[in-house]
Design an enzyme around this catalytic site. Structure first.
Site, PDB file in Angstrom:
ATOM      1  N   GLY A  13      -9.857  -6.389  -4.014  1.00  0.00           N
ATOM      2  CA  GLY A  13      -8.378  -6.638  -4.452  1.00  0.00           C
ATOM      3  C   GLY A  13      -7.660  -7.367  -3.392  1.00  0.00           C
ATOM      4  N   ASP A  14      -7.954  -7.189  -2.138  1.00  0.00           N
ATOM      5  CA  ASP A  14      -7.185  -8.116  -1.012  1.00  0.00           C
ATOM      6  C   ASP A  14      -8.028  -9.451  -1.226  1.00  0.00           C
ATOM      7  OD1 ASP A  14      -5.683  -6.073   0.233  1.00  0.00           O
ATOM      8  OD2 ASP A  14      -7.634  -5.086   0.652  1.00  0.00           O
ATOM      9  N   ARG A  15      -9.005  -9.624  -1.497  1.00  0.00           N
ATOM     10  CA  ARG A  15      -9.725 -10.848  -1.365  1.00  0.00           C
ATOM     11  C   ARG A  15      -9.291 -11.580  -2.600  1.00  0.00           C
ATOM     12  NH1 ARG A  15     -10.228 -14.715   0.643  1.00  0.00           N
ATOM     13  NH2 ARG A  15     -11.813 -16.247   1.115  1.00  0.00           N
ATOM     14  N   TYR A  36       0.687  -1.247  -0.132  1.00  0.00           N
ATOM     15  CA  TYR A  36      -0.042   0.146   0.025  1.00  0.00           C
ATOM     16  C   TYR A  36       0.835   1.175  -0.182  1.00  0.00           C
ATOM     17  CZ  TYR A  36      -4.543  -2.276   0.249  1.00  0.00           C
ATOM     18  OH  TYR A  36      -5.673  -3.002  -0.155  1.00  0.00           O
TER      19      TYR A  36
END
Length: 484
Positions: free
Chosen positions: A255-257, A140
């Site tokens: 996006g994290d999933r 990030y």
């Protein structure tokens, strides 16, 4: 199965929820009547939490957290499900606050511009990364993925362990050889200058970054996968069963999933194509089910206290596990601590200053007798433990039966094991246990002239002691009722 390691920048996501039925008289903006505040881990913290709660319980998060309120709150949220290995942060822990009314986001407030500090990598982090079954890099743009030693370790891992890299425009490029890189469409087009077509961009990114495969995520359109084995990039559409037709879906965390589902599939032996198919399906269903907001907790419901560290009545091992999951630095020291004196207190204060929590390992009565002789201890173990627990620098106490604390340290696994400087490192049989679990041994200076044995010898040389008889100070015999 070896643990899954998530490495990257964690932040705190906050949703201020309310209703808006009128405009502000000073400006044409809605007035939000706040009904509650909901919090959850964000960034790499969310990716780790998704893996721990949806895939496997054995997840380690390597991230940088500050010592501020936001960092403590974030660490407390993560501690329930994830083991956090903490890196230092320069500045405040990042926090993103969305103000929402009736499910609609009105604005977002970003605070905390902290970045991972340039500091040596802790031994426990090196140990965790080296032992990973798979790694998800969740960048990030806050500096964790730019750490030179971490990048070297990740480069070495790509030869034998799945490494999935979720990039960020403000972060460095993935290390060469990464198994799968997962930029979104805008990120891919920005990297692949001159490309207009997403499929061309996916292949250009794969070649430019030297990764084995690239999956460009396209939201409701699924993803495009580029691999060296396919002549053309492969479209991976959203399956028919995953409902994405509603207009006000919250895509936060999609996006994290996607990345967490992909790394989990690769860790279980899937090939890249099957892993991306699984990731598209999983991320689509995740969004349809409410996205990351479904993982939020109401802040008023937290019961961990201001810092979430106290565990009254629980064992030292439970306390140590909680400290590790928070990402804090656990320090331990040990000894007989018979007739607690100023030298002991000096040692304990120095030990506590080396970390965030201190556990004291105390020899049992039988253990003391084996070490010191039949006349010891003077003070029983229960009383010695109680006295130590009352000191402000001590967080927890455990009594052990063996002659050395090796067995208890095998369970406690401290980041730092502290002993007095009157010991030599090669005299500590427990040092091997500490280092095997990624900890370090520190010898601290002792106060000259203080030891329980010396105090007892001094007392025996004095046949009489001065006591207070109610009228003034007068001689009294040691061992008499008056002198006790």
């Amino acid at each position: 199965m070896r643990p899954l390691v998530v490495l990257g920048d964690a932040l705190l996501d906050v949703d201020v929820e309310g209703s808006a039925t009128r405009l502000c008289p000073e400006a044409p903006v809605p007035v939000v009547d706040v009904e509650g505040e909901w919090v959850r881990p964000g960034g790499a913290g969310l990716a780790a939490m998704l893996l721990a709660t949806r895939t496997t319980p054995d997840v380690v998060l390597v991230t940088a957290l500050g010592a501020d309120t936001t960092g403590r709150r974030l660490a407390s949220l993560l501690a329930r499900d994830v083991e956090v290995l903490r890196l230092p942060l320069d500045g405040e822990t990042p926090r993103k606050t969305r103000v929402r009314a009736s499910g609609q986001s009105l604005t977002r407030l970003d605070t905390g511009r902290g970045r991972a500090a340039e500091a040596p990598l802790p031994a426990r982090v090196r140990h965790a990364v080296d032992g990973a079954g798979a790694v998800l890099v969740s960048d990030y743009g806050r500096g964790v993925t730019a750490h030179p030693e971490l990048r070297r370790l990740l480069t070495e891992l790509t030869t034998h362990v799945p490494v999935v890299w979720d990039p960020h425009p403000l972060g460095p490029p993935p290390v060469p050889g990464a198994t799968l890189v997962t930029p979104n469409e805008r990120e891919a087009l920005a990297v692949a200058e001159g490309c207009v077509d997403v499929a061309d961009a996916a292949e250009a990114v794969r070649r430019g970054w030297g990764c084995r495969a690239t999956a460009v995520t396209l939201g409701a359109e699924g993803a495009v996968l580029a691999t060296p084995d396919s002549a053309e990039p492969i479209p991976v559409p959203v399956p028919d069963g995953a409902f994405l037709g509603a207009q006000q879906l919250d895509t936060c965390g999609a996006g994290d999933r996607f990345a967490s589902a992909a790394v989990a599939a690769l860790a279980e032996g899937a090939d890249v194509t099957d892993a991306v198919v699984t990731a598209v399906d999983t991320a689509s269903r995740f969004v349809a089910a409410g996205g990351a907001s479904a993982l939020s907790v109401h802040y008023a419901d937290r019961r961990d206290g201001p810092e979430g560290t106290h565990f009254p009545g629980r064992s030292a091992f439970e306390f140590g596990e909680h400290v590790r999951r928070r990402g804090d630095r656990l320090v331990a020291t040990g000894g007989c601590f018979d007739l607690l004196h100023a030298g002991h207190v000096s040692l304990l204060k120095q030990a506590r200053a080396l970390g965030d929590a201190l556990v004291v390992c105390v020899n049992s009565d039988e253990s003391v007798r084996r070490l010191k002789g039949p006349g010891r201890p003077v003070v029983p173990a229960a009383d010695r433990a109680r006295l130590l627990a009352e000191l402000s620098c001590v967080d927890s106490v455990v009594v052990f039966e063996e002659s050395t604390p090796s067995a208890v340290l095998e369970r406690l696994r401290p980041d730092v094991w502290v002993k007095g400087g009157d010991y030599a490192d090669d005299e500590l049989p427990e040092a091997e246990v500490v280092r095997r679990h990624g900890g370090e041994v520190v010898l601290v200076p002792t106060l000259d002239g203080y030891s329980t044995t010396r105090l007892l010898q001094e007392a025996l040389r004095r046949p009489r002691a001065t006591v207070h008889d109610g009228r003034g100070w007068a001689p009294g015999t040691i061992g008499s009722k008056e002198a006790r």
